[in-house]
Scaffold this motif. Structure first.
Motif, PDB file in Angstrom:
ATOM      1  N   TYR A  35       7.178 -13.578   9.496  1.00 27.50           N
ATOM      2  CA  TYR A  35       6.788 -15.164   9.495  1.00 27.50           C
ATOM      3  C   TYR A  35       7.970 -16.062   9.638  1.00 27.50           C
ATOM      4  N   ASP A  36       8.017 -17.179   9.978  1.00 30.44           N
ATOM      5  CA  ASP A  36       9.040 -18.234  10.286  1.00 30.44           C
ATOM      6  C   ASP A  36       9.003 -18.823   8.607  1.00 30.44           C
ATOM      7  N   VAL A  37       9.880 -18.481   7.866  1.00 30.81           N
ATOM      8  CA  VAL A  37       9.818 -19.158   6.478  1.00 30.81           C
ATOM      9  C   VAL A  37      11.026 -18.798   6.041  1.00 30.81           C
ATOM     10  N   ASP A  38      11.453 -19.477   4.928  1.00 28.46           N
ATOM     11  CA  ASP A  38      13.050 -19.441   4.423  1.00 28.46           C
ATOM     12  C   ASP A  38      12.744 -18.366   3.299  1.00 28.46           C
ATOM     13  N   GLU A  39      14.210 -17.834   2.998  1.00 29.28           N
ATOM     14  CA  GLU A  39      14.212 -16.607   2.118  1.00 29.28           C
ATOM     15  C   GLU A  39      13.837 -17.224   0.602  1.00 29.28           C
ATOM     16  N   GLU A  40      14.125 -18.360   0.308  1.00 30.21           N
ATOM     17  CA  GLU A  40      13.922 -18.905  -1.232  1.00 30.21           C
ATOM     18  C   GLU A  40      12.432 -18.956  -1.347  1.00 30.21           C
ATOM     19  N   THR A  41      11.655 -19.307  -0.271  1.00 33.54           N
ATOM     20  CA  THR A  41      10.229 -19.321  -0.364  1.00 33.54           C
ATOM     21  C   THR A  41       9.535 -18.058  -0.474  1.00 33.54           C
ATOM     22  N   VAL A  42      10.154 -17.062   0.374  1.00 34.75           N
ATOM     23  CA  VAL A  42       9.617 -15.702   0.527  1.00 34.75           C
ATOM     24  C   VAL A  42       9.728 -15.206  -0.653  1.00 34.75           C
ATOM     25  N   LYS A  43      11.019 -15.260  -1.487  1.00 37.51           N
ATOM     26  CA  LYS A  43      11.278 -14.498  -2.740  1.00 37.51           C
ATOM     27  C   LYS A  43      10.191 -15.226  -3.816  1.00 37.51           C
ATOM     28  N   ARG A  44      10.002 -16.388  -3.915  1.00 35.46           N
ATOM     29  CA  ARG A  44       9.168 -17.067  -4.853  1.00 35.46           C
ATOM     30  C   ARG A  44       7.851 -16.610  -4.520  1.00 35.46           C
ATOM     31  N   GLN A  61       0.638  -1.253  -0.007  1.00 38.65           N
ATOM     32  CA  GLN A  61      -0.125   0.115  -0.058  1.00 38.65           C
ATOM     33  C   GLN A  61       0.958   1.320   0.071  1.00 38.65           C
ATOM     34  N   THR A  62       2.041   1.115   0.312  1.00 44.56           N
ATOM     35  CA  THR A  62       3.361   2.179   0.119  1.00 44.56           C
ATOM     36  C   THR A  62       4.184   1.696  -0.975  1.00 44.56           C
ATOM     37  N   ASP A  63       4.747   2.632  -1.289  1.00 44.39           N
ATOM     38  CA  ASP A  63       5.896   2.215  -2.416  1.00 44.39           C
ATOM     39  C   ASP A  63       7.060   1.528  -1.881  1.00 44.39           C
ATOM     40  N   ARG A  64       6.726   0.287  -2.090  1.00 42.19           N
ATOM     41  CA  ARG A  64       7.956  -0.816  -1.610  1.00 42.19           C
ATOM     42  C   ARG A  64       8.447  -1.585  -2.819  1.00 42.19           C
ATOM     43  N   THR A  65       9.769  -1.891  -2.826  1.00 41.75           N
ATOM     44  CA  THR A  65      10.259  -3.045  -3.892  1.00 41.75           C
ATOM     45  C   THR A  65       9.721  -4.329  -3.324  1.00 41.75           C
ATOM     46  N   PRO A  66       9.864  -5.189  -4.454  1.00 43.19           N
ATOM     47  CA  PRO A  66       9.556  -6.594  -4.076  1.00 43.19           C
ATOM     48  C   PRO A  66      10.573  -7.162  -2.938  1.00 43.19           C
ATOM     49  N   GLU A  67      11.757  -6.628  -2.990  1.00 38.05           N
ATOM     50  CA  GLU A  67      12.943  -7.027  -2.286  1.00 38.05           C
ATOM     51  C   GLU A  67      12.542  -6.530  -0.562  1.00 38.05           C
ATOM     52  N   GLU A  68      12.113  -5.325  -0.415  1.00 38.60           N
ATOM     53  CA  GLU A  68      11.490  -4.827   0.673  1.00 38.60           C
ATOM     54  C   GLU A  68      10.218  -5.416   1.423  1.00 38.60           C
ATOM     55  N   VAL A  69       9.350  -5.766   0.590  1.00 38.54           N
ATOM     56  CA  VAL A  69       8.072  -6.608   0.831  1.00 38.54           C
ATOM     57  C   VAL A  69       8.622  -7.959   1.388  1.00 38.54           C
ATOM     58  N   GLY A  70       9.677  -8.613   0.649  1.00 34.02           N
ATOM     59  CA  GLY A  70      10.245  -9.968   1.206  1.00 34.02           C
ATOM     60  C   GLY A  70      10.946  -9.750   2.656  1.00 34.02           C
ATOM     61  N   GLN A  71      11.622  -8.788   2.635  1.00 36.35           N
ATOM     62  CA  GLN A  71      12.371  -8.608   3.967  1.00 36.35           C
ATOM     63  C   GLN A  71      11.155  -8.442   5.246  1.00 36.35           C
ATOM     64  N   MET A  72      10.130  -7.622   5.166  1.00 37.07           N
ATOM     65  CA  MET A  72       8.973  -7.587   5.546  1.00 37.07           C
ATOM     66  C   MET A  72       8.472  -9.002   6.075  1.00 37.07           C
ATOM     67  N   VAL A  73       8.237  -9.705   5.220  1.00 32.01           N
ATOM     68  CA  VAL A  73       7.596 -11.001   5.352  1.00 32.01           C
ATOM     69  C   VAL A  73       8.580 -12.048   6.240  1.00 32.01           C
ATOM     70  N   LEU A  74       9.980 -11.898   5.845  1.00 29.89           N
ATOM     71  CA  LEU A  74      10.971 -12.569   6.698  1.00 29.89           C
ATOM     72  C   LEU A  74      10.841 -12.147   8.149  1.00 29.89           C
ATOM     73  N   LYS A  75      10.530 -11.136   8.531  1.00 25.08           N
ATOM     74  CA  LYS A  75      10.732 -10.423   9.812  1.00 25.08           C
ATOM     75  C   LYS A  75       9.320 -11.079  10.480  1.00 25.08           C
TER      76      LYS A  75
END
Length: 76
Positions: free
Chosen positions: A48-57, A32-46
């Protein structure tokens, strides 16, 4: 308690509601704010308990689906 997206504009031709699971709803809120996919991925990693590869996909697939349905503008 479900999260749904109601398509508007060109995406309204879908004539449907899109139900989001917990993680998709979280990503939707992140976008809802201007974020890159990488920023969204980092937020998801913080959040949820999930691995980086799954988050990126998952982030890539979610953003691709939103763009496909015209629900997210391309960044310039």
């Amino acid at each position: 308690g479900e999260k749904i997206v109601v398509p508007t504009g060109a995406a309204a031709e879908l004539n449907a509601l899109i139900t989001l699971n917990e993680v998709a709803a979280f990503m939707w809120e992140c976008l809802q704010t201007d974020r890159t996919p990488e920023e969204v991925g980092q937020m998801v990693l913080k959040e949820y308990d999930v691995d980086e590869e799954t988050v990126k996909r998952d982030v890539d697939n979610f953003i691709s689906a939103l763009r496909y349905f015209g629900m997210l503008e391309e960044q310039k």
